[in-house]
Design a protein around this motif. Structure first.
Motif, PDB file in Angstrom:
ATOM      1  N   THR A  26      -1.386  -1.394  15.125  1.00 28.83           N
ATOM      2  CA  THR A  26      -0.568  -2.136  14.163  1.00 28.83           C
ATOM      3  C   THR A  26      -1.434  -2.704  13.041  1.00 28.83           C
ATOM      4  O   THR A  26      -1.041  -2.698  11.868  1.00 28.83           O
ATOM      5  N   GLY A  27      -2.633  -3.183  13.408  1.00 27.63           N
ATOM      6  CA  GLY A  27      -3.536  -3.708  12.384  1.00 27.63           C
ATOM      7  C   GLY A  27      -3.942  -2.642  11.385  1.00 27.63           C
ATOM      8  O   GLY A  27      -3.971  -2.886  10.167  1.00 27.63           O
ATOM      9  N   ILE A  28      -4.245  -1.449  11.888  1.00 30.76           N
ATOM     10  CA  ILE A  28      -4.640  -0.348  10.997  1.00 30.76           C
ATOM     11  C   ILE A  28      -3.471   0.037  10.093  1.00 30.76           C
ATOM     12  O   ILE A  28      -3.638   0.230   8.877  1.00 30.76           O
ATOM     13  N   SER A  30      -0.906  -1.779   9.196  1.00 34.05           N
ATOM     14  CA  SER A  30      -0.632  -2.863   8.247  1.00 34.05           C
ATOM     15  C   SER A  30      -1.651  -2.846   7.108  1.00 34.05           C
ATOM     16  O   SER A  30      -1.311  -3.129   5.950  1.00 34.05           O
ATOM     17  N   TYR A  31      -2.896  -2.530   7.433  1.00 36.88           N
ATOM     18  CA  TYR A  31      -3.921  -2.426   6.394  1.00 36.88           C
ATOM     19  C   TYR A  31      -3.563  -1.316   5.405  1.00 36.88           C
ATOM     20  O   TYR A  31      -3.688  -1.484   4.184  1.00 36.88           O
ATOM     21  N   TYR A  32      -3.110  -0.187   5.944  1.00 31.93           N
ATOM     22  CA  TYR A  32      -2.700   0.917   5.070  1.00 31.93           C
ATOM     23  C   TYR A  32      -1.536   0.496   4.180  1.00 31.93           C
ATOM     24  O   TYR A  32      -1.507   0.801   2.983  1.00 31.93           O
ATOM     25  N   LEU A  34      -0.812  -2.463   3.213  1.00 36.91           N
ATOM     26  CA  LEU A  34      -1.307  -3.436   2.235  1.00 36.91           C
ATOM     27  C   LEU A  34      -1.844  -2.732   0.996  1.00 36.91           C
ATOM     28  O   LEU A  34      -1.622  -3.175  -0.138  1.00 36.91           O
ATOM     29  N   TRP A  35      -2.507  -1.598   1.225  1.00 34.71           N
ATOM     30  CA  TRP A  35      -3.071  -0.877   0.080  1.00 34.71           C
ATOM     31  C   TRP A  35      -2.100   0.130  -0.520  1.00 34.71           C
ATOM     32  O   TRP A  35      -2.343   0.642  -1.620  1.00 34.71           O
ATOM     33  N   HIS A  40      -0.985  -5.026  -3.448  1.00 39.95           N
ATOM     34  CA  HIS A  40      -1.813  -5.225  -2.260  1.00 39.95           C
ATOM     35  C   HIS A  40      -1.578  -6.579  -1.584  1.00 39.95           C
ATOM     36  O   HIS A  40      -2.538  -7.277  -1.204  1.00 39.95           O
ATOM     37  N   LEU A  50       5.177  -6.896   4.426  1.00 36.80           N
ATOM     38  CA  LEU A  50       4.068  -6.662   5.344  1.00 36.80           C
ATOM     39  C   LEU A  50       4.344  -7.292   6.716  1.00 36.80           C
ATOM     40  O   LEU A  50       4.099  -6.670   7.759  1.00 36.80           O
ATOM     41  N   ALA A  54       4.838  -5.160  10.177  1.00 35.04           N
ATOM     42  CA  ALA A  54       3.926  -5.340  11.307  1.00 35.04           C
ATOM     43  C   ALA A  54       4.701  -5.609  12.594  1.00 35.04           C
ATOM     44  O   ALA A  54       4.364  -5.057  13.657  1.00 35.04           O
ATOM     45  N   TRP A 424      -1.437   7.794   0.815  1.00 41.87           N
ATOM     46  CA  TRP A 424      -1.500   6.806   1.887  1.00 41.87           C
ATOM     47  C   TRP A 424      -0.097   6.496   2.406  1.00 41.87           C
ATOM     48  O   TRP A 424       0.111   6.325   3.615  1.00 41.87           O
TER      49      TRP A 424
END
Length: 694
Positions: A26-28, A30-32, A34-35, A40, A50, A54, A424
């Motif tokens: 989930t962290g990965i 969410s990072y994607y 975000l970008w 962002h 976001l 998540a 992405w």
């Protein structure tokens, strides 16, 4: 190390691994995201997107990794820490049984159909040679006198047919409090000390005698287990909708149930039926108090099962899900409308668990997580809807408003340039789809490895069935999202619900489908039109959600058709193993339910008044309610009924009369003295004609 301590260490390790995978993935993701977002996370709108993403991604990831756990456990030959693996078949066979009650709580169910299922279960236990260890209790909450009078006659006939007098009991509560849990509690207050265990069924439940006997023996050998839950498989699907649900349940649950059991271990959930419970600790520790809060969080607990499992765990007893038991079955609602009607009740019951999860002391962490998972089953829908709304607002802002270089408090000499990363975004969308659909293909791989594809029609037909199920699930997902979102809002507003019997056979009409699905269809069409006006790409992005909403009515109608379901069955599509190798229990249930039974031209109430044997039966089950002012009220009701027939009384008045012994006798004697041209005279003529025909 003791057995109990060993499984807890294993369970904690497995849960830690699960959480690591879920939160890491989930962290990965969410990072994607975000970008992928233009700013962002630099605006409140993007932060909201976001957060919702998540939460939803993590919930989907839990299901994905549960299936993967199940695949790995099966690849390793099963979970060696399960309670079924602790005992050899020889040891179980030599374990003595204890007195066990089989409970069938019912509420306005089709009487012949329901009791025929119980008859099949009785016969199957009889085939094991262990029937003397079991008692059967039909626990009725039915309010309509025409229904419960029919129940009483059907129970009496069933007991005589099976030779079960003194073994098959019937009890109807005069006051319906606290739904099914109150019905079971009423049984426990009256008869709880007669038996060591109770097996709880639903109206559509079927369990093989061998499975029930095996469960009793496991409980005998595991005194620390308070609840042992089987994994019920859906059977007897006729409509296309029911057969889709049946196939998905039977095929995918092999992985999901195995994974869930491996993660929960002795902290499993209880689903309210097709399980065995140890009566003494259940009576001592699992009583349900009314919630002390406000609105939905006040009053009786509607969904009792998860709470009872949590209380059993708090008392130090184990709760196990054992998929390896098999022989446990239930039926699916035949239509989408019936499933959603059931979900409207379940949504409110599951949301109540939020209070229990947060406020009840001493509960095990695993049971609190089970509450959270049940809550998310419904809250995920409004969260998804909220994510779509925020996405639409973001798209509208990007199209209709000028680009903001200093958004939402961004300060400094340098502007925040919006960036788009379509590659992405595509990767993120594909990873989400993989979470949803990869477990389905993993189940195919599992079927190939363990060589049971032929049980589902062969590899080619199995693959086609999975693809068909995926298409239907995609069509239904937005419809369920919209319905569940409304149910969650209604529950939070504490809109009152009626608990009614379920439809078992009827198809959905076009009128019904249009009425129930029209709001969602309008929403889907309006959103799609708005998306088209904004941007072509955004319109295409909206279609997977908007199009199923627009097509909701025809989808509901055609899925309810029995003819489509049976046509696919003839082509060996959506098959389940029980249809390839029929079992005695299931064959009995189908035969008993399809067997002709006498359709009378008289209502059950008229038969209760006119037929001497029926009247005596109902008198034997009735009480003397003629105390104080009630005598005058009952005399008035009886007089009006004799003069004008049952239509002269309200349902409540008729129920009071049918519960009073003297009133039943007076009605019988008075009706047979009535003139030929009166209501009762005409009823007697119909009864005589019917008797001559038979």
């Amino acid at each position: 190390m003791s057995v109990k301590r060993r499984w807890r260490v294993v369970a904690n390790l497995r849960r830690a691994v699960l959480m690591l995978f879920v939160f890491g993935q989930t962290g990965i993701a969410s990072y994607y995201l975000l970008w992928v977002l233009p700013y962002h996370g630099g605006t409140a709108l993007e932060i909201g997107m976001l957060v919702l993403f998540a939460i939803l991604y993590a919930w989907i990831a839990v299901g994905f990794w549960t299936a993967v756990f199940g695949f790995v456990v099966r690849l390793m030959g099963g979970d060696r820490h399960s309670i079924l693996k602790r005992h050899s078949e020889t040891d179980l066979q030599h374990t003595p049984l204890a007195k066990t009650a089989v409970l069938l709580p019912i509420y306005h169910e089709p009487v012949h159909w329901t009791l025929s299922g119980l008859k099949a279960v009785y016969r199957d236990i009889e085939r094991t040679g262990q029937i003397e260890h079991f008692e059967f209790y039909i626990l009725s909450d039915s309010r309509d006198p025409d229904v419960w009078l029919e129940e009483q006659v059907a129970w009496s006939n069933l007991a005589k047919e099976l030779g079960g007098e003194g073994r098959i009991f019937y009890r109807r509560r005069p006051v319906n409090l606290n739904y099914k849990s109150g019905n079971v509690a009423d049984f426990l207050r009256r008869w709880g000390k007669r038996c060591t265990y109770m097996v709880v069924l639903d109206a559509d439940s079927l369990m093989t005698g061998s499975t029930i006997v095996r469960m009793v023996r496991l409980m005998q050998r595991e005194p620390g287990v308070g609840i042992l839950q089987t994994n019920p498989n859906i059977i007897n699907g006729q409509s296309l909708f029911a057969r889709i649900q049946q196939f998905a349940n039977r095929f995918y649950s092999t992985l999901f149930a195995t994974g869930l059991a491996a993660i929960q271990m002795g902290d499993a959930a209880f689903w309210g039926h097709n399980a065995i419970l140890r009566i003494e600790p259940f009576m001592k520790h699992c009583g349900l108090r009314k919630l002390p809060g406000f609105g939905i969080f006040g009053g009786p607990i509607m969904s009792h099962d998860f709470v009872e499992a949590a209380y059993m765990g708090r008392a130090g007893y184990e709760v196990w899900l054992e998929p390896g038991l098999g022989g446990s079955y239930e039926e699916s609602p035949p239509t989408l409308a019936d499933e959603l009607a059931r979900d409207s009740r379940w949504a409110k019951g599951n949301l109540q668990h939020l209070w229990v999860m947060l406020r009840e002391p001493g509960l095990r962490f695993a049971h609190r997580m089970a509450f959270l998972n049940g809550i998310m089953a419904y809250v995920a829908s409004p969260l998804w809807l909220g994510f779509l709304i925020l996405t639409t607002i973001a798209a509208a802002n990007m199209t209709l408003s000028p680009i903001e270089y200093f958004p939402d408090g961004h300060q400094g000499l340098f502007p925040l340039w919006p960036e788009w990363r379509p590659e992405w975004a595509l990767g993120l969308a594909l990873s989400t789809l993989a979470l949803l659909f990869f477990p389905k293909f993993l189940a195919i791989i599992d079927a190939v490895i363990h060589r049971f594809t032929k049980d589902f029609g062969g590899l080619f037909r199995l693959f086609c069935s999975v693809m068909l199920e995926i298409v239907i699930s995609v069509l239904l997902a937005p419809v369920r999202m919209w319905a569940h979102s409304r149910y969650v809002v209604s529950a939070l507003l504490n809109v009152s619900l009626q608990w009614a019997g379920q439809n078992r056979t009827e198809e959905t009409s076009w009128k019904e489908a249009l009425i129930t699905q029209m709001p969602g269809m309008v929403l889907g069409a309006g959103w799609s039109a708005f998306a088209w006006s904004l941007d072509t790409m955004f319109f295409l992005w909206s279609l997977p959600v908007a199009l199923p909403l627009i097509l909701a009515a025809p989808t509901a109608v055609y899925l309810s058709r029995n003819s489509l379901g049976q046509a696919l069955r003839k082509r060996r599509m959506l098959l389940i193993p029980e249809e390839n190798a029929p079992m005695a229990l299931l064959e009995d249930a189908v035969r008993y339910r399809s067997r002709e039974f006498s359709h009378s031209t008289l209502t059950p109430l008229e038969q209760a008044v006119l037929k001497l044997d029926y009247n005596r039966l109902h008198q034997a089950l009735a009480w003397n309610h003629r105390r104080g002012s009630r005598k005058a009220e009952l005399d008035s009701c009886v007089a009006r009924c004799l003069e004008h027939g049952p239509e002269a009384l309200s349902r409540s008045e008729m129920s009071q009369v049918a519960r009073d012994r003297e009133s039943l006798q007076t009605l019988h004697e008075g009706a047979w003295r009535a003139s030929p041209d009166s209501f009762w005279g005409r009823s007697i003529a119909r009864l005589s004609a019917q008797t001559k025909e038979t």
